[in-house]
Design an enzyme around this catalytic site. Structure first.
Site, PDB file in Angstrom:
ATOM      1  N   ASP A 106       0.830  -1.180   0.058  1.00 44.08           N
ATOM      2  CA  ASP A 106       0.182  -0.034  -0.104  1.00 44.08           C
ATOM      3  C   ASP A 106       0.807   1.116   0.049  1.00 44.08           C
ATOM      4  O   ASP A 106       2.065   1.025   0.071  1.00 44.08           O
ATOM      5  CB  ASP A 106      -0.819  -0.017   1.082  1.00 44.08           C
ATOM      6  CG  ASP A 106      -0.236   0.089   2.635  1.00 44.08           C
ATOM      7  OD1 ASP A 106       1.005   0.137   2.669  1.00 44.08           O
ATOM      8  OD2 ASP A 106      -0.943  -0.547   3.412  1.00 44.08           O
ATOM      9  N   ASP A 158      -7.903  -7.083   1.269  1.00 45.54           N
ATOM     10  CA  ASP A 158      -7.165  -7.562   2.102  1.00 45.54           C
ATOM     11  C   ASP A 158      -7.677  -6.854   3.604  1.00 45.54           C
ATOM     12  O   ASP A 158      -8.452  -5.950   3.896  1.00 45.54           O
ATOM     13  CB  ASP A 158      -5.552  -6.838   2.009  1.00 45.54           C
ATOM     14  CG  ASP A 158      -5.721  -5.238   2.327  1.00 45.54           C
ATOM     15  OD1 ASP A 158      -4.925  -4.726   3.388  1.00 45.54           O
ATOM     16  OD2 ASP A 158      -6.361  -4.484   1.564  1.00 45.54           O
ATOM     17  N   CYS A 160     -13.292 -28.205   8.842  1.00 45.46           N
ATOM     18  CA  CYS A 160     -12.099 -27.660   8.219  1.00 45.46           C
ATOM     19  C   CYS A 160     -11.003 -28.475   8.267  1.00 45.46           C
ATOM     20  O   CYS A 160     -10.833 -29.454   9.268  1.00 45.46           O
ATOM     21  CB  CYS A 160     -11.502 -26.389   9.134  1.00 45.46           C
ATOM     22  SG  CYS A 160     -10.115 -25.560   8.696  1.00 45.46           S
ATOM     23  N   CYS A 171      -7.639 -27.885   7.698  1.00 48.31           N
ATOM     24  CA  CYS A 171      -6.281 -27.017   7.797  1.00 48.31           C
ATOM     25  C   CYS A 171      -5.450 -27.937   8.984  1.00 48.31           C
ATOM     26  O   CYS A 171      -5.935 -28.887   9.606  1.00 48.31           O
ATOM     27  CB  CYS A 171      -6.530 -25.835   8.442  1.00 48.31           C
ATOM     28  SG  CYS A 171      -6.956 -25.443  10.163  1.00 48.31           S
ATOM     29  N   CYS A 179      -6.748 -27.784  12.584  1.00 49.76           N
ATOM     30  CA  CYS A 179      -7.891 -28.608  12.652  1.00 49.76           C
ATOM     31  C   CYS A 179      -7.688 -30.318  12.513  1.00 49.76           C
ATOM     32  O   CYS A 179      -8.362 -31.033  13.130  1.00 49.76           O
ATOM     33  CB  CYS A 179      -9.087 -28.242  11.863  1.00 49.76           C
ATOM     34  SG  CYS A 179      -9.672 -26.681  12.498  1.00 49.76           S
ATOM     35  N   HIS A 215      -5.316 -21.198  11.076  1.00 52.00           N
ATOM     36  CA  HIS A 215      -6.729 -21.782  11.036  1.00 52.00           C
ATOM     37  C   HIS A 215      -7.492 -20.540  10.368  1.00 52.00           C
ATOM     38  O   HIS A 215      -8.266 -20.716   9.178  1.00 52.00           O
ATOM     39  CB  HIS A 215      -7.346 -22.274  12.172  1.00 52.00           C
ATOM     40  CG  HIS A 215      -9.000 -22.378  12.111  1.00 52.00           C
ATOM     41  ND1 HIS A 215      -9.668 -23.342  11.252  1.00 52.00           N
ATOM     42  CD2 HIS A 215      -9.903 -21.419  12.333  1.00 52.00           C
ATOM     43  CE1 HIS A 215     -10.917 -23.124  11.386  1.00 52.00           C
ATOM     44  NE2 HIS A 215     -11.217 -22.119  12.000  1.00 52.00           N
TER      45      HIS A 215
END
Length: 370
Positions: free
Chosen positions: A92, A266, A304, A306, A309, A335
């Site tokens: 940015d 974002d 989930c 991931c 998890c 996560h």
């Protein structure tokens, strides 16, 4: 090298499927970009970010300008090498951080004089300096220096701020030196006033940037106002170029943005709330520190897959937070970022299959949104 390919438009909304091609790889859109403010996504290694599906990350011009300074990053060979990230980076302009300093900054036509939040020393950033910093950083996508106006603000204030942002955008474009390797986006401002948004969008598009960002939203206004202004603004943005909504990262804001034709977004939200013990699940937010999870040996989210998890329970992660172990923050961050990146992947699939609104409605019902 920069190219945007519009692959499909949804039949039930403005949602779009696309692809951005950069020197450091391709980005499938719509996409959520994790934020690495100080050349790191907090608690995460670059390898972990890749493992969870991050295609691009965002870093902050203002913070890197102050520490470690552009001289260090230049000696390292640019931001990609400095932080060991070989995929695309967006930086940015530093505008939002500078203007959020409120009483500690002074805006003039030349730029902004401000005091460092670190040591109180006087600093100055102009459109040209912002571009110089980003040219040294070497990020794939860079942003024009703009004024992010507060909410609420008068029509008079917004008009003057928006017109200054347009003048600064032209200066940024004229000063940008690394046009072959870095793509400059213009930022549309105008507060919550539709007439100002239209003028800003039309004149920014006339400057012919490679992409356009919608700034000055998600700054405290109700989501209904954001949606109305965003829906209005994207009608003036070319379909052939990527559209980026700055600073949104909750599931509902991402769905609403995509529905209105946004390709990129974002926010620090998923990492920030993770460090405070809040995790995103398909059934809504979970405050993992709560006593109800003391003997709960199930995953954070049963749907989930991931790393967190697959390997750890709610009880264990609650324990980590309650004894101030850093691993708890890391597991929650992994996560939350995976949850949003997977959600965006599912959104892309729903656009490809032309059932975006159906997927959105199903997600909202389960999550608890109205």
């Amino acid at each position: 090298m920069f190219e945007f390919k519009l692959l499909k438009e949804s039949s039930d909304s403005k949602a779009r499927l696309g692809k951005i091609i950069t020197n450091h790889g391709e980005i499938e859109t719509p996409i959520f970009m994790p934020v690495g403010t100080r050349a790191t996504v907090k608690t995460m290694t670059p390898e972990e970010l890749k493992d969870i599906g991050s295609q691009i990350i965002l870093s902050n011009t203002y913070h890197l300008f102050l520490r470690p300074g552009t001289d260090i990053i230049e000696k390292a060979g640019g931001l990609h090498k400095f932080m060991n990230w070989d995929k695309p980076i967006l930086t940015d302009s530093g505008g939002f951080q500078v203007f959020s300093l409120s009483d500690n900054r002074k805006i003039t036509e030349d730029g902004v004089e401000f005091r460092s939040h670190i040591d109180g020393s006087k600093k100055f950033i102009s459109p040209e300096i912002s571009i110089d910093i980003q040219n040294i950083l070497g990020s794939d996508i860079i942003m024009a220096f703009d004024e992010c106006a507060p909410y609420p603000a008068s029509h008079y204030y917004i008009e003057n701020s928006m017109k200054r942002t347009l003048r600064w955008a032209q200066r940024c474009k004229e000063h940008h030196k690394n046009v072959d390797n870095q793509t400059l986006f213009g930022i549309i401002q105008g507060g919550m006033y539709k007439d100002m948004r239209e003028i800003s969008a039309r004149e920014m598009v006339d400057m012919d940037f490679k992409g356009y960002s919608v700034g000055g939203l998600s700054v405290g206004e109700p989501i209904e106002i954001m949606n109305e202004v965003l829906d209005f603004t994207t009608d003036f943005m070319p379909k052939s170029k990527p559209r980026y909504l700055m600073g949104v990262g909750s599931p509902d804001y991402l769905f609403e943005a995509v529905e209105r034709g946004i390709d990129m977004a974002d926010c620090v939200l998923p990492t920030r709330i993770a460090r405070n013990g809040t995790v995103l699940t398909h059934n809504g937010k979970m405050a993992i520190k709560n006593a109800v999870y003391k003997e709960d040996f199930t995953p954070l989210d049963r749907e989930c897959d991931c790393y967190t998890c697959r390997n750890y329970s709610r009880a264990y992660i609650r324990h980590l937070f309650n004894v101030d172990e850093i691993l708890g923050m890391r597991l929650a961050t992994i996560h939350n970022l995976y949850f949003l990146l997977k959600m965006m992947e599912n959104i892309r699939e729903s656009i490809r299959g032309d059932y975006f609104l159906e997927y959105k409605n199903d997600f909202y019902k389960k999550y608890g949104y109205k």
